[in-house]
Every structure is written in C-alpha cells, then in structure tokens.
Design a protein around this motif. Structure first.
Motif, PDB file in Angstrom:
ATOM      1  N   ALA A  18     -54.874   7.668 -75.069  1.00  0.00           N
ATOM      2  CA  ALA A  18     -55.579   8.319 -73.963  1.00  0.00           C
ATOM      3  C   ALA A  18     -54.716   8.355 -72.703  1.00  0.00           C
ATOM      4  CB  ALA A  18     -56.903   7.617 -73.682  1.00  0.00           C
ATOM      5  N   GLY A  19     -53.768   7.436 -72.614  1.00  0.00           N
ATOM      6  CA  GLY A  19     -52.901   7.397 -71.448  1.00  0.00           C
ATOM      7  C   GLY A  19     -51.505   7.936 -71.691  1.00  0.00           C
ATOM      8  N   VAL A  20     -51.268   8.544 -72.844  1.00  0.00           N
ATOM      9  CA  VAL A  20     -49.937   9.077 -73.158  1.00  0.00           C
ATOM     10  C   VAL A  20     -49.806  10.477 -72.563  1.00  0.00           C
ATOM     11  CG1 VAL A  20     -48.392   9.827 -75.009  1.00  0.00           C
ATOM     12  CG2 VAL A  20     -49.672   7.691 -75.241  1.00  0.00           C
ATOM     13  N   ALA A  21     -48.809  10.661 -71.715  1.00  0.00           N
ATOM     14  CA  ALA A  21     -48.576  11.965 -71.087  1.00  0.00           C
ATOM     15  C   ALA A  21     -48.327  13.019 -72.153  1.00  0.00           C
ATOM     16  CB  ALA A  21     -47.380  11.878 -70.142  1.00  0.00           C
ATOM     17  N   GLY A  22     -49.012  14.147 -72.036  1.00  0.00           N
ATOM     18  CA  GLY A  22     -48.844  15.257 -72.962  1.00  0.00           C
ATOM     19  C   GLY A  22     -49.929  15.350 -74.011  1.00  0.00           C
ATOM     20  N   VAL A  23     -50.622  14.258 -74.307  1.00  0.00           N
ATOM     21  CA  VAL A  23     -51.717  14.300 -75.271  1.00  0.00           C
ATOM     22  C   VAL A  23     -52.883  15.032 -74.616  1.00  0.00           C
ATOM     23  CG1 VAL A  23     -53.401  12.929 -76.566  1.00  0.00           C
ATOM     24  CG2 VAL A  23     -51.005  12.232 -76.522  1.00  0.00           C
ATOM     25  N   THR A  24     -53.370  16.073 -75.270  1.00  0.00           N
ATOM     26  CA  THR A  24     -54.441  16.886 -74.696  1.00  0.00           C
ATOM     27  C   THR A  24     -55.814  16.597 -75.289  1.00  0.00           C
ATOM     28  OG1 THR A  24     -54.015  18.655 -76.282  1.00  0.00           O
ATOM     29  CG2 THR A  24     -52.852  18.777 -74.161  1.00  0.00           C
ATOM     30  N   GLU A  25     -55.833  15.890 -76.411  1.00  0.00           N
ATOM     31  CA  GLU A  25     -57.115  15.628 -77.070  1.00  0.00           C
ATOM     32  C   GLU A  25     -56.983  14.362 -77.908  1.00  0.00           C
ATOM     33  OE1 GLU A  25     -59.941  18.426 -79.639  1.00  0.00           O
ATOM     34  OE2 GLU A  25     -58.142  17.852 -80.762  1.00  0.00           O
ATOM     35  N   ILE A  26     -58.022  13.530 -77.880  1.00  0.00           N
ATOM     36  CA  ILE A  26     -58.091  12.400 -78.803  1.00  0.00           C
ATOM     37  C   ILE A  26     -59.359  12.539 -79.632  1.00  0.00           C
ATOM     38  CG2 ILE A  26     -56.674  10.816 -77.443  1.00  0.00           C
ATOM     39  CD1 ILE A  26     -59.231   9.477 -76.471  1.00  0.00           C
ATOM     40  N   ARG A  27     -59.291  12.148 -80.903  1.00  0.00           N
ATOM     41  CA  ARG A  27     -60.415  12.288 -81.835  1.00  0.00           C
ATOM     42  C   ARG A  27     -60.705  10.968 -82.542  1.00  0.00           C
ATOM     43  NH1 ARG A  27     -58.135  14.428 -85.601  1.00  0.00           N
ATOM     44  NH2 ARG A  27     -56.080  14.669 -84.754  1.00  0.00           N
ATOM     45  N   PRO A  28     -61.185   9.979 -81.819  1.00  0.00           N
ATOM     46  CA  PRO A  28     -61.458   8.693 -82.451  1.00  0.00           C
ATOM     47  C   PRO A  28     -62.841   8.685 -83.104  1.00  0.00           C
ATOM     48  CG  PRO A  28     -61.798   8.518 -80.103  1.00  0.00           C
ATOM     49  CD  PRO A  28     -61.360   9.932 -80.382  1.00  0.00           C
ATOM     50  N   GLY A  29     -62.905   8.919 -84.389  1.00  0.00           N
ATOM     51  CA  GLY A  29     -64.169   9.098 -85.095  1.00  0.00           C
ATOM     52  C   GLY A  29     -65.115   7.917 -85.065  1.00  0.00           C
ATOM     53  N   THR A  30     -64.622   6.736 -85.314  1.00  0.00           N
ATOM     54  CA  THR A  30     -65.474   5.551 -85.391  1.00  0.00           C
ATOM     55  C   THR A  30     -65.755   4.960 -84.015  1.00  0.00           C
ATOM     56  OG1 THR A  30     -64.542   5.071 -87.554  1.00  0.00           O
ATOM     57  CG2 THR A  30     -65.629   3.258 -86.495  1.00  0.00           C
ATOM     58  N   TYR A  31     -65.023   5.391 -83.029  1.00  0.00           N
ATOM     59  CA  TYR A  31     -65.014   4.801 -81.701  1.00  0.00           C
ATOM     60  C   TYR A  31     -66.396   4.643 -81.080  1.00  0.00           C
ATOM     61  CZ  TYR A  31     -63.109   4.087 -76.978  1.00  0.00           C
ATOM     62  OH  TYR A  31     -62.765   3.590 -75.754  1.00  0.00           O
ATOM     63  N   ILE A  32     -67.276   5.612 -81.293  1.00  0.00           N
ATOM     64  CA  ILE A  32     -68.607   5.540 -80.675  1.00  0.00           C
ATOM     65  C   ILE A  32     -69.423   4.365 -81.205  1.00  0.00           C
ATOM     66  CG2 ILE A  32     -69.662   7.142 -82.310  1.00  0.00           C
ATOM     67  CD1 ILE A  32     -71.335   8.216 -79.943  1.00  0.00           C
ATOM     68  N   PHE A  33     -69.194   3.994 -82.476  1.00  0.00           N
ATOM     69  CA  PHE A  33     -69.957   2.909 -83.084  1.00  0.00           C
ATOM     70  C   PHE A  33     -69.153   1.625 -83.248  1.00  0.00           C
ATOM     71  CE2 PHE A  33     -71.942   6.691 -85.124  1.00  0.00           C
ATOM     72  CZ  PHE A  33     -73.196   6.552 -84.559  1.00  0.00           C
ATOM     73  N   ASN A  34     -67.879   1.771 -83.633  1.00  0.00           N
ATOM     74  CA  ASN A  34     -67.069   0.654 -84.106  1.00  0.00           C
ATOM     75  C   ASN A  34     -67.689   0.093 -85.383  1.00  0.00           C
ATOM     76  OD1 ASN A  34     -64.860   0.592 -82.304  1.00  0.00           O
ATOM     77  ND2 ASN A  34     -66.208  -0.256 -80.731  1.00  0.00           N
ATOM     78  N   ASP A  35     -66.950  -0.728 -86.076  1.00  0.00           N
ATOM     79  CA  ASP A  35     -67.408  -1.272 -87.353  1.00  0.00           C
ATOM     80  C   ASP A  35     -66.572  -2.488 -87.698  1.00  0.00           C
ATOM     81  OD1 ASP A  35     -64.983  -0.123 -88.317  1.00  0.00           O
ATOM     82  OD2 ASP A  35     -66.025   1.681 -88.990  1.00  0.00           O
ATOM     83  N   ALA A  36     -66.812  -3.071 -88.866  1.00  0.00           N
ATOM     84  CA  ALA A  36     -66.090  -4.283 -89.260  1.00  0.00           C
ATOM     85  C   ALA A  36     -64.593  -4.023 -89.417  1.00  0.00           C
ATOM     86  CB  ALA A  36     -66.683  -4.858 -90.540  1.00  0.00           C
ATOM     87  N   SER A  37     -64.211  -2.823 -89.820  1.00  0.00           N
ATOM     88  CA  SER A  37     -62.774  -2.503 -89.921  1.00  0.00           C
ATOM     89  C   SER A  37     -62.112  -2.583 -88.553  1.00  0.00           C
ATOM     90  CB  SER A  37     -62.564  -1.106 -90.504  1.00  0.00           C
ATOM     91  OG  SER A  37     -62.969  -1.067 -91.848  1.00  0.00           O
TER      92      SER A  37
END
Length: 171
Positions: free
Chosen positions: A29-48
């Motif tokens: 999220a803080g890397v210059a030039g990255v325009t989009e991040i798609r963290p699928g599990t991020y909203i919930f998180n899980d044991a992994s």
C-alpha cells in the motif's frame, strides 16, 4: 515495480500496477507506483493470516459458530462443523483451524460434518459437550462462500445479518 520499469524501457506503458495478497497488503500500500491492491482475505483475516503473523485472534473476524457434540476421550473434542463449513483448505498445517479463546485446543482433522481437536494436558476437563465455540477457519474466502448468510457480531451480540451475494454465483 521492477517489471513495470522493464516494460517501460521497451515502450510498454502499464497504466495499472495491481497487486494481490493479504499478507503483503500493508507493505505494498505504501509502494510508489502501485495503483491498486487486492487483498482478498484482508477484510476478515483467518488462521492462515495468524500463522503468517499478519493477523491476530483479535483482528480475525471470520468465525464459524460450532458446538461440542462429543468427548470420546478426555483429550478429544468433536465439534459439529466439518469441511462443509470450514473447507479442507490448509488441512494438516499446524493450527490450520483455531478455536477462538482456546489456545490449548489443536485441530487434528475434519470430515464432512465434524471437526476433531485434541486438548493439551492440563485442559482435558474443559470444553464439555454443549459448549459453544467460535472456530477460526484456515481460509476465510472459501468459508464465506459456503454460507448464505453472515452475521455481524459486536460484544457477543448479533448486530446485523448479511446475505452472501456471490454465493452460488460461480458459473
């Protein structure tokens, strides 16, 4: 970003630099030039994500409410949720499914209808039949897809009910 730079040198402009992966989301999220991040599990998180060190039990929202239905031996606990609720993703990895608030319970295996865990010595008398427990799945994405409804819980109370809109939508 290195790939984008190599492409630019060859005259190929990449308008979007899209990055997936929950474990790296905070970093990219803080890397210059990255325009989009798609963290699928991020909203919930899980044991992994807990195993990877990017989530804790406190930051893990995905839970499957289950009940202890059998105690066949002092160290063995059987829950009424198996692969039909938790999926087999991550099966066999240490603590691939966690029992929230019960660090001394360790999942051994799942079948379709049941989850079987063992309790560490010194805790064999805990989790009697009828105990309700929140199981933290290995992979929240797959688990959410197994249910028609999700419930928002705050301070132990259900505060909202959400229809899983994408349920059954894979064609």
């Amino acid at each position: 970003m290195a790939t984008a730079e190599l492409c630019a040198r060859d005259g190929i402009e990449l308008r979007e630099i899209s990055v997936g992966s929950t474990p790296t989301a905070r970093h990219v999220a803080g890397v210059a030039g990255v325009t989009e991040i798609r963290p699928g599990t991020y909203i919930f998180n899980d044991a992994s994500m807990m195993r990877l060190g990017v989530a804790s039990e406190a930051t893990t929202a995905a839970r499957v409410l289950s009940t202890v239905i059998a105690r066949p031996t002092p160290e063995r606990v059987v829950f009424d949720a198996g692969t039909k609720c938790l999926t087999s993703d991550g099966s066999g990895s240490p603590d691939w499914i966690r029992v929230a608030g019960v660090p001394y319970a360790h999942m051994e295996f799942l079948n379709e209808e049941h989850a079987v865990a063992h309790l560490e010595p010194g805790h064999h008398g805990e989790l009697p039949v009828g105990t309700r427990a929140a199981l933290i799945p290995s992979h929240a994405c797959s688990v959410v897809n197994l249910f028609d409804l999700a419930h928002g819980v705050e301070d132990g109370q259900v505060i909202t009910e959400l229809r899983v809109a994408a349920r059954g939508a894979v064609r």
